[in-house]
Write an enzyme that holds these catalytic residues in place. Structure first.
Site, PDB file in Angstrom:
ATOM      1  N   ARG A 131       0.796  -1.228   0.000  1.00 25.03           N
ATOM      2  CA  ARG A 131       0.000   0.000   0.000  1.00 25.03           C
ATOM      3  C   ARG A 131       0.839   1.295   0.000  1.00 25.03           C
ATOM      4  NH1 ARG A 131      -4.080  -1.024   4.708  1.00 25.03           N
ATOM      5  NH2 ARG A 131      -2.713  -2.796   5.114  1.00 25.03           N
ATOM      6  N   ALA A 159      32.976  42.616   1.510  1.00 29.83           N
ATOM      7  CA  ALA A 159      31.811  42.202   0.720  1.00 29.83           C
ATOM      8  C   ALA A 159      32.242  41.806  -0.682  1.00 29.83           C
ATOM      9  CB  ALA A 159      30.816  43.349   0.652  1.00 29.83           C
TER      10      ALA A 159
END
Ligand code: UD1
Ligand code: CA
Length: 474
Positions: free
Chosen positions: A20, A388
């Site tokens: 199932r 950055a």
């Protein structure tokens, strides 16, 4: 854990396919809480003190065995193969050889019942021991008993036998007391009785449930009422999700009891075995997966995902940060939106900010990469500052190369660091540089085009334009 003082062995039935589930994978291999389904009953049996635990495998036997051995290293597990799935009694018989010479109590569990608690298993074991009965089995009262074997009691109210759904009469089907599929049997009785089980029934299967009638005819079969929540099995994907939810709720409750704040337990996901220290605050939507351990006094922001990661104390992980196979030392701050990939070691008080990706990067104490950077195969010394947009070019298309950045170094924004590369302690790299050669300690390196500045250029251009337009008009 409350272990049984008497010897105990266990048999876990896990040979079925689980039709199932509509899956190519055996049912008991489907995962909930980061473990295969069968891990749960096996672990509960081990926690109850069972040794050995014999797992009866059949469908995808090797994969089931491998998954259990990997997730329970060193446990007293044995595996018995049931080649064809001819029924639950036949399955238990397959375990006989693995238990040769053992004559104590044997508990029998289903591999697809993950919610069973150790204490409940022990209640069944103790009930049999106390009554000196050949068999005890768990029963539960269900409003909707469909699919389960019904417990048929005799005139004196003692369990007489189990009627499987497909064999049950209409009157028997109305019975709401069902067989939960958890047993404890005396070994001698078990093997003798199993040898006598036939397959003369609606499904032509060897039913383990026939043992109840056999025990009832001797010294009695003891029924032990257990909570339905624990004994319900997983047969399809809906039940799998439901069971996962129940297990999760239990883990969340245990964490909260141990001093963890979980702001919304309904929006929290946590694998089995994950540890979280007291006074850690977990915001909604956090997922803690695999072998993750989080220390005390941390804050895990909304949507944070940690997999196989060890976080020390007082660490702040801001929202939507993903960390995998990494370690993070005390008081570090990650995120929001950081991606910390395998092999990263984030040092004490280090900062990894938004849109920063690290992979096999070791950041020293207080090192900072606060915005938009990629640090791969890199070592960043204590207190260094990564500007950055800095990128370590660690891959040349064939091989990965390391970058070493010294303590206190300053890498200006938008720098390209072409590995292999070494930047010495305290060195500076000017913003926008492409650095391909080593920078010694204390040096400044600039690797960018010289700026050209033309004074008065704008006014000159405007004047030229006007002259052109004048000529055309004239
Ligand atoms: C069984 C019981 C039923 C009980 C229910 C509780 C029998 C005959 N019936 O029914 O009374 O109410 O459990 O959940 O036992 N398995 C094998 N080999 C086999 C057959 C089964 O390993 O040949 C394993 C399955 O993989 C599963 C477990 O045994 O893990 C139970 O088998 P299943 O077919 O699901 O039994 P039920 O029909 O649920
Ligand atoms: Ca079942």
């Amino acid at each position: 854990m409350a272990r049984s003082r008497t010897p105990l062995a266990a048999v876990v039935l896990a040979a079925g396919k689980g039709t199932r589930m509509k899956s190519r994978t055996a049912k008991v291999l489907h995962e909930i809480g980061g473990r295969p389904l069968a891990w749960y009953p096996v672990k509960r049996a081990l926690d109850a003190g069972a040794s050995p635990v014999v797992v009866v495998v059949g469908y995808q036997a090797e994969a089931v065995e491998a998954a259990l051995v990997a997730s329970l290293p060193g446990a007293p597990l044995r595996f018995a193969v049931q080649e064809r799935q001819l029924g639950t009694a036949h399955a238990v018989l397959a375990a006989r050889r693995a238990l040769r010479g053992y004559d104590g109590p044997v508990s029998i569990l289903s591999g697809d019942v993950p919610l069973l608690e150790t204490e409940t298993l022990l209640r069944v074991v103790r009930a049999r021991g106390r009554a000196r009965a050949p068999l005890a089995f768990a029963t539960m009262a269900l409003a909707e008993p469909r699919g389960y074997g019904r417990v048929v009691r005799d005139a004196g109210g003692r369990p007489a036998r189990i009627a499987e759904e497909k064999d049950a009469s209409e009157a028997e089907r109305a019975i709401r007391e069902v067989n939960a599929g958890l047993y404890c049997a005396d070994a001698t009785f078990l093997w003798k009785a199993l040898a006598r089980v036939g397959s003369d029934n609606a499904q032509e299967e060897f039913y383990l449930t026939d043992l109840v009638a056999m025990a009832a005819r001797r010294d009695g079969a003891i029924a032990v009422d257990v909570p339905p929540e624990e004994a319900s099995g997983v047969n399809d994907r809906e039940e799998l999700a439901r069971a996962a939810k129940v297990l999760l709720r239990r883990r969340a409750r245990a964490l909260m009891r141990s001093g963890v704040t979980i702001e919304d337990p309904e929006r929290f996901d946590c694998d089995e075995g994950v540890e979280v220290g007291p006074d850690t605050v977990v915001e909604p939507g956090v997922r803690l997966l695999g072998r993750t351990r989080v220390g005390a006094g941390c804050r895990l922001g909304a949507g944070v995902v940690l997999r196989d990661t060890v976080i020390a104390h007082q660490v702040t992980v801001r929202p939507y940060t993903v960390v995998e196979e990494a370690t993070v030392a005390s008081r570090a701050i990650l995120g929001p939106f950081s991606r910390v990939r395998p092999g990263s070691e984030i040092g004490e008080e280090a900062h990894v900010g938004n849109f920063v990706e690290t992979k096999k990067a070791v950041l020293g104490k207080g090192a900072k990469a606060n915005h938009l950077a990629y640090l791969g195969d890199a070592t960043v010394g204590a207190g260094a500052n990564i500007g950055a947009g800095t990128i370590t070019c660690n891959y040349d298309g064939e091989k990965k190369h390391p970058t070493r950045i010294g303590a206190g170094a300053f890498v200006g924004s938008d720098s390209i660091l072409v590995a292999p590369l070494e930047i010495g302690d305290g060195a500076y790299v000017g913003a926008g540089s492409v650095i391909t050669k080593a920078v010694p300690a204390g040096a400044l390196a600039l690797g960018r085009a010289q700026q050209v500045t033309k004074e008065g250029w704008v006014a000159e251009r405007a004047a030229k334009k006007q002259m052109k337009m004048g000529r055309r008009a004239g």
